[in-house]
Design a protein around this motif. Structure first.
Motif, mmCIF file in Angstrom:
data_model
loop_
_atom_site.group_PDB
_atom_site.id
_atom_site.type_symbol
_atom_site.label_atom_id
_atom_site.label_comp_id
_atom_site.label_asym_id
_atom_site.label_seq_id
_atom_site.Cartn_x
_atom_site.Cartn_y
_atom_site.Cartn_z
ATOM 1 N N GLY A 210 36.319 37.913 46.850
ATOM 2 C CA GLY A 210 37.266 38.501 45.902
ATOM 3 C C GLY A 210 36.780 38.510 44.474
ATOM 4 O O GLY A 210 37.522 38.882 43.561
ATOM 5 N N GLN A 211 35.496 38.093 44.260
ATOM 6 C CA GLN A 211 34.927 38.079 42.907
ATOM 7 C C GLN A 211 33.703 38.997 42.860
ATOM 8 O O GLN A 211 33.069 39.265 43.876
ATOM 9 N N MET A 212 33.361 39.461 41.658
ATOM 10 C CA MET A 212 32.142 40.253 41.472
ATOM 11 C C MET A 212 31.502 39.851 40.153
ATOM 12 O O MET A 212 32.161 39.342 39.254
ATOM 13 N N GLU A 213 30.190 40.058 40.083
ATOM 14 C CA GLU A 213 29.419 39.739 38.884
ATOM 15 C C GLU A 213 29.092 41.051 38.186
ATOM 16 O O GLU A 213 28.406 41.915 38.748
ATOM 17 N N PRO A 228 37.554 39.583 38.976
ATOM 18 C CA PRO A 228 38.113 39.859 40.302
ATOM 19 C C PRO A 228 37.607 41.201 40.823
ATOM 20 O O PRO A 228 37.372 42.136 40.052
ATOM 21 N N LEU A 229 37.413 41.283 42.132
ATOM 22 C CA LEU A 229 36.970 42.527 42.747
ATOM 23 C C LEU A 229 37.932 43.657 42.385
ATOM 24 O O LEU A 229 39.152 43.489 42.420
ATOM 25 N N ALA A 230 37.369 44.815 42.025
ATOM 26 C CA ALA A 230 38.170 45.939 41.579
ATOM 27 C C ALA A 230 37.902 47.154 42.456
ATOM 28 O O ALA A 230 37.029 47.136 43.337
ATOM 29 N N THR A 231 38.614 48.236 42.209
ATOM 30 C CA THR A 231 38.387 49.476 42.944
ATOM 31 C C THR A 231 37.100 50.152 42.457
ATOM 32 O O THR A 231 36.576 49.832 41.384
ATOM 33 N N ILE A 235 35.407 49.928 38.776
ATOM 34 C CA ILE A 235 34.016 49.479 38.617
ATOM 35 C C ILE A 235 33.195 50.533 37.897
ATOM 36 O O ILE A 235 32.381 50.218 37.017
ATOM 37 N N ALA A 236 33.399 51.796 38.253
ATOM 38 C CA ALA A 236 32.680 52.874 37.573
ATOM 39 C C ALA A 236 32.968 52.848 36.071
ATOM 40 O O ALA A 236 32.051 53.021 35.253
ATOM 41 N N VAL A 272 31.241 57.292 46.919
ATOM 42 C CA VAL A 272 32.572 57.050 46.327
ATOM 43 C C VAL A 272 32.414 56.718 44.847
ATOM 44 O O VAL A 272 33.124 57.252 43.984
ATOM 45 N N VAL A 273 31.455 55.848 44.546
ATOM 46 C CA VAL A 273 31.208 55.482 43.142
ATOM 47 C C VAL A 273 30.710 56.687 42.355
ATOM 48 O O VAL A 273 31.155 56.927 41.217
#
Length: 333
Positions: A210-213, A228-231, A235-236, A272-273
């Motif tokens: 559930g986390q991202m760097e 926190p992990l996002a859509t 993120i874009a 998607v990104v």
């Protein structure tokens, strides 16, 4: 960790043997761990040499061939190639027009390429020019660098400079176009998981579910922050926003937009990104002239992506469109 390897300490050597088997059009010096285009040196053409730590495939060996690099030096995983390797590659691709080194801005890479250039020039008289890529907007200094890290723009520098060299342009001109691409390029990346160096056998850093760097480097270096992990849309925005804030990409002949996978992210997610990146650029009035989507500069098995934008002109686009024939990138004749 589950990995498709034999002995963890021999991964680079085994991979180079596999590359030689798969691509007989290349010539692999297994002793020095150098991948050459099969017809190197090409007389009258500037030779292009790059390289770095392994684990970023297809960078750099996957970009050896007509229209891109003449040679790539493979270091150990995330470790710079040594000066002897680079010197051997430099001598072997010298076709009488000089040699361009394309170097990512990591301390070991810069130091070893400089040493190799000095020795090669002293021993053979070959003229060597280096262009250092430093496009990462995430951090100014990192564990591995003084100044910005060299990341995604390296792929685009190798392609565009490779096309210029293929037209038998002089060394100064090939180096100038490489510098121009780097100066007009910016990148930023995000990790959804760590990477696992085979000899370590465990993740380089701990990233809870559930986390991202955000703002990572290609060696698992920490980024700007953990979030926190996002859509994909969010993120874009996190990646493109700092890039657009660092350089004015409006006007000119548009941009090359490159969405890169870090190694473990499937292409469906990268598209998607890319859709979200394209929408952000359109809203900002920035025209996408060319695009590239896929895992081209990776970090072993890391999940995540990076975005690179290069502000282009007509010359850059013509060189981008020029034919290229390498294991990882090919189009045209």
């Amino acid at each position: 960790m589950n990995q498709l390897i034999n002995d963890p300490s021999n991964v680079v050597a085994d991979a180079l043997r596999g590359m030689a088997d798969a691509h007989p059009e290349l010539r692999v010096d297994h002793e020095n761990r150098i991948v050459f285009r099969g017809d190197a040196p090409v007389q009258g053409k500037v030779g292009l040499v790059s390289g770095g730590g392994s684990g970023h495939e297809p960078l750099h060996a996957g970009f050896v061939g007509p229209g891109m690099l003449d040679a790539a030096c493979a270091g150990e995983i995330f470790t710079s190639p040594v000066p002897d390797q680079i010197m051997a590659a430099t001598k072997a691709v010298d076709g009488g027009a000089g040699v361009l080194h394309i170097v990512k801005n990591y301390t070991g890479d810069v130091m070893n390429f400089e040493m190799a250039a000095e020795i090669a020039a002293a021993e053979t008289g070959v003229e060597v020019v280096a262009v250092v890529t430093d496009d990462d907007v995430a951090v100014q200094d990192s564990l591995y660098t003084a100044g910005r890290r060299g990341v995604g723009v390296t792929v685009l520098v190798e392609k565009i400079a490779g096309a210029a060299a293929g037209q038998h342009r002089p060394l100064a001109e090939v180096a100038d176009i490489a510098r121009r691409v780097n100066a007009n390029g910016r990148s930023m990346g995000v990790a959804l998981s760590s990477c696992t160096v085979p000899t370590a056998g465990k993740p380089t850093f701990d990233l809870p579910d559930g986390q991202m760097e955000v703002g990572i480097g290609i060696h698992g270096e920490p980024g700007r922050r953990r979030a926190p992990l996002a859509t994909a849309a969010e993120i874009a925005e996190m990646l493109v926003g700092p890039i657009l804030g660092d350089l004015d990409f409006t006007g000119g002949d548009g941009v090359i937009a490159f969405v890169n996978g870090m190694g473990a992210t499937p292409l469906i997610e990268l598209y998607v990104v890319y859709h979200e990146v394209a929408a952000i650029l359109a809203k900002a009035g920035i025209t996408v002239a060319r695009s590239l989507v896929g895992p081209y500069i990776t970090s072993l098995d890391m999940a995540g992506c990076s975005v690179t934008l290069v502000k282009t002109d007509d010359e850059m686009l013509r060189l981008w469109d020029a034919p290229v024939r390498t294991p990882a990138l090919r189009w045209g004749a």
